[in-house]
Design a protein around this motif. Structure first.
Motif, short mmCIF file in Angstrom:
data_model
loop_
_atom_site.label_atom_id
_atom_site.label_comp_id
_atom_site.label_asym_id
_atom_site.label_seq_id
_atom_site.Cartn_x
_atom_site.Cartn_y
_atom_site.Cartn_z
N ARG A 1 0.98 -1.24 0.02
CA ARG A 1 0.17 -0.64 -0.45
C ARG A 1 0.74 1.38 0.08
NH1 ARG A 1 -3.66 -0.14 4.05
NH2 ARG A 1 -3.17 -3.21 3.78
N ALA A 2 0.29 2.47 -0.28
CA ALA A 2 1.35 3.41 -0.10
C ALA A 2 1.30 4.17 0.74
CB ALA A 2 0.58 4.39 -1.15
N LEU A 3 2.18 4.79 1.22
CA LEU A 3 2.35 5.54 2.17
C LEU A 3 1.92 7.42 1.66
CD1 LEU A 3 5.34 4.45 3.86
CD2 LEU A 3 3.28 3.98 4.40
N PRO A 4 2.10 8.59 3.10
CA PRO A 4 1.09 9.12 2.41
C PRO A 4 2.69 10.28 1.54
CG PRO A 4 0.59 9.19 4.20
CD PRO A 4 1.21 7.56 4.32
N ASP A 5 3.98 9.88 2.21
CA ASP A 5 5.15 10.53 1.82
C ASP A 5 5.57 10.06 0.43
OD1 ASP A 5 5.95 8.35 2.34
OD2 ASP A 5 7.35 8.87 4.02
N GLY A 6 4.41 8.65 -0.63
CA GLY A 6 4.92 8.63 -1.48
C GLY A 6 5.94 7.15 -1.60
N ARG A 7 6.51 6.33 -0.55
CA ARG A 7 7.17 5.35 -0.63
C ARG A 7 6.05 4.44 -0.20
NH1 ARG A 7 9.75 5.94 5.08
NH2 ARG A 7 8.08 6.59 5.85
N TRP A 8 6.45 3.50 -0.13
CA TRP A 8 5.22 1.74 -0.19
C TRP A 8 5.84 1.20 0.78
CZ3 TRP A 8 2.32 1.97 -4.03
CH2 TRP A 8 2.12 2.74 -4.82
N LEU A 9 4.51 1.28 1.76
CA LEU A 9 4.60 -0.26 2.94
C LEU A 9 4.19 -1.49 2.29
CD1 LEU A 9 4.53 -0.99 5.66
CD2 LEU A 9 2.36 -0.10 5.82
N ILE A 10 5.41 -2.56 2.43
CA ILE A 10 5.21 -3.74 2.11
C ILE A 10 5.21 -4.72 3.26
CG2 ILE A 10 6.41 -5.59 0.90
CD1 ILE A 10 6.92 -4.14 -1.29
N THR A 11 4.09 -5.70 3.22
CA THR A 11 4.06 -6.20 4.34
C THR A 11 3.71 -8.15 3.83
OG1 THR A 11 1.27 -6.48 3.74
CG2 THR A 11 2.44 -4.73 5.70
N GLY A 12 4.37 -8.79 4.83
CA GLY A 12 4.82 -10.38 4.54
C GLY A 12 5.12 -11.11 5.58
N THR A 13 5.92 -12.11 4.93
CA THR A 13 6.23 -13.10 6.52
C THR A 13 8.12 -13.02 5.83
OG1 THR A 13 5.98 -14.88 4.73
CG2 THR A 13 4.33 -14.03 5.99
N THR A 14 8.68 -13.75 7.26
CA THR A 14 9.99 -13.44 6.48
C THR A 14 10.77 -15.52 6.90
OG1 THR A 14 10.06 -14.15 9.15
CG2 THR A 14 10.66 -12.11 8.33
N ALA A 15 11.26 -15.50 6.57
CA ALA A 15 12.00 -17.06 6.41
C ALA A 15 11.06 -17.56 7.46
CB ALA A 15 13.74 -17.44 6.15
N ASP A 16 10.94 -17.81 8.89
CA ASP A 16 10.15 -18.58 9.39
C ASP A 16 9.13 -18.45 10.01
OD1 ASP A 16 10.35 -16.15 11.23
OD2 ASP A 16 11.91 -16.91 12.16
N GLN A 17 8.41 -17.78 8.99
CA GLN A 17 7.15 -17.65 8.83
C GLN A 17 6.35 -16.63 9.63
OE1 GLN A 17 4.69 -18.89 6.17
NE2 GLN A 17 6.75 -19.22 5.62
N GLN A 18 7.75 -15.10 10.38
CA GLN A 18 7.21 -14.28 10.79
C GLN A 18 6.64 -13.37 9.79
OE1 GLN A 18 6.46 -14.27 14.72
NE2 GLN A 18 7.22 -16.38 14.60
N PRO A 19 5.40 -12.69 10.84
CA PRO A 19 5.68 -11.30 9.99
C PRO A 19 6.42 -10.34 10.13
CG PRO A 19 3.44 -12.17 11.60
CD PRO A 19 4.85 -12.63 11.73
N ALA A 20 6.13 -9.97 8.73
CA ALA A 20 7.43 -8.56 8.55
C ALA A 20 6.98 -7.59 7.48
CB ALA A 20 8.92 -9.61 7.88
#
Length: 297
Positions: free
Chosen positions: A211-230
């Motif tokens: 999703r887009a952040l107000p300042d133009g950067r991008w916020l990406i959500t997902g998981t790490t290698a051990d399936q922890q939220p990142a």
């Protein structure tokens, strides 16, 4: 027996405090179609809603059919999109007659995003000997049609392909979350026409949403290698660990097939596939139906 006004007022206060939050009253939206439709995403584009997916056109054959568990050919589809607004009739958006690939006219649109009058989509269909997804992006042209963007096969496919996820729009264009064999990945475009791949290069990671952040950067959500939220914040191709900003909230979301409004489970008329909100109106897509409701907050 008469009761005092203060006693009656107290009862009314208790009743008001104990009354459960009103569930939304859903109304179905009729979408024009020449076949059985499938819906995959919805978006609020300011003065218009968008709903996207595909229309079943028959039974596929040949390279685009894709395998099924029973050995039969998969249904043939075409991409489809509709626009409308709360309380008005919806219309189907035309697609340009000259696609950029063989698979484009057979795709189902999986995700849609819009900003500043620009609209872009991601479509896919199983194809080839192994039935792997054949992915394309689409853009809204000045004549009101959706046009497929030409792209090399390796942009979204190839030996390193794993998955291509949802698209988002913001002040700097569009971004798509996904996964490559190297880990979390994303594709960025300033105009929804040409997308450039950016990889985290961390094996075992995955990017599920963007999703887009107000300042133009991008916020990406997902998981790490051990399936922890990142969570990562990406700017100009540079990935950095980052926390989800506290002001990034959604009125309604679909999580594991469940609708949640203001963080609480809510009744839905069908199993929800996608949801979007504008002011106090919610647009909800089921697999083959579209609904709207007003949220009383």
């Amino acid at each position: 027996m008469k009761r005092s006004i203060s006693f009656i007022a107290a009862l009314l206060v208790v009743a008001a405090c104990s009354k459960p939050e009103q569930e939304p009253a859903w109304s179905k939206i009729d979408l024009p179609t020449d076949g059985r439709m499938v819906l995959r995403d919805v978006a609020d584009c300011g003065d218009k809603w968008w709903a996207v997916g595909g229309v079943l056109t028959g039974t596929a054959s040949g390279a685009s059919a894709g395998p099924m568990s029973d050995g039969q050919a998969a249904p043939a589809t075409r991409p489809a999109a509709w626009i409308g607004s709360p309380g008005s009739a919806w219309t189907e958006v035309p697609f340009a007659p000259l696609p950029a690939s063989y698979y484009g006219p057979r795709q189902v649109i999986k995700s849609v995003a819009c900003a500043d009058g620009r609209v872009a989509m991601v479509g896919a269909v199983p194809g080839g000997a192994h039935g792997n997804p054949r992915v394309s992006t689409w853009r809204l042209t000045t004549d009101g049609r959706m046009a497929e963007n030409p792209a090399p096969f390796e942009t979204y496919g190839g030996d390193e392909a794993v998955g291509v996820g949802p698209i988002a729009a913001g002040p700097r264009g569009f971004a798509i979350a996904g996964i490559r064999s190297s880990g979390a990945a994303a594709w960025f475009s300033p105009d929804g026409r040409t997308f450039t791949l950016s990889e985290l290069d961390a094996a075992g990671t995955a990017a599920d949403d963007v999703r887009a952040l107000p300042d133009g950067r991008w916020l990406i959500t997902g998981t790490t290698a051990d399936q922890q939220p990142a969570t990562w914040v990406v700017e100009d191709g540079h990935w950095a660990p980052g926390a989800r900003p506290s002001d990034v909230r959604e009125t309604a979301v679909v999580t594991d097939g469940e609708l949640r409004i203001a963080g609480e489970p809510a009744d839905a008329p069908v199993r929800p596939v996608a949801v979007a909100t504008h002011a106090d109106t919610i647009l909800l897509a089921g697999d083959d139906s579209l609904w709207q409701a007003t949220v009383h907050r």
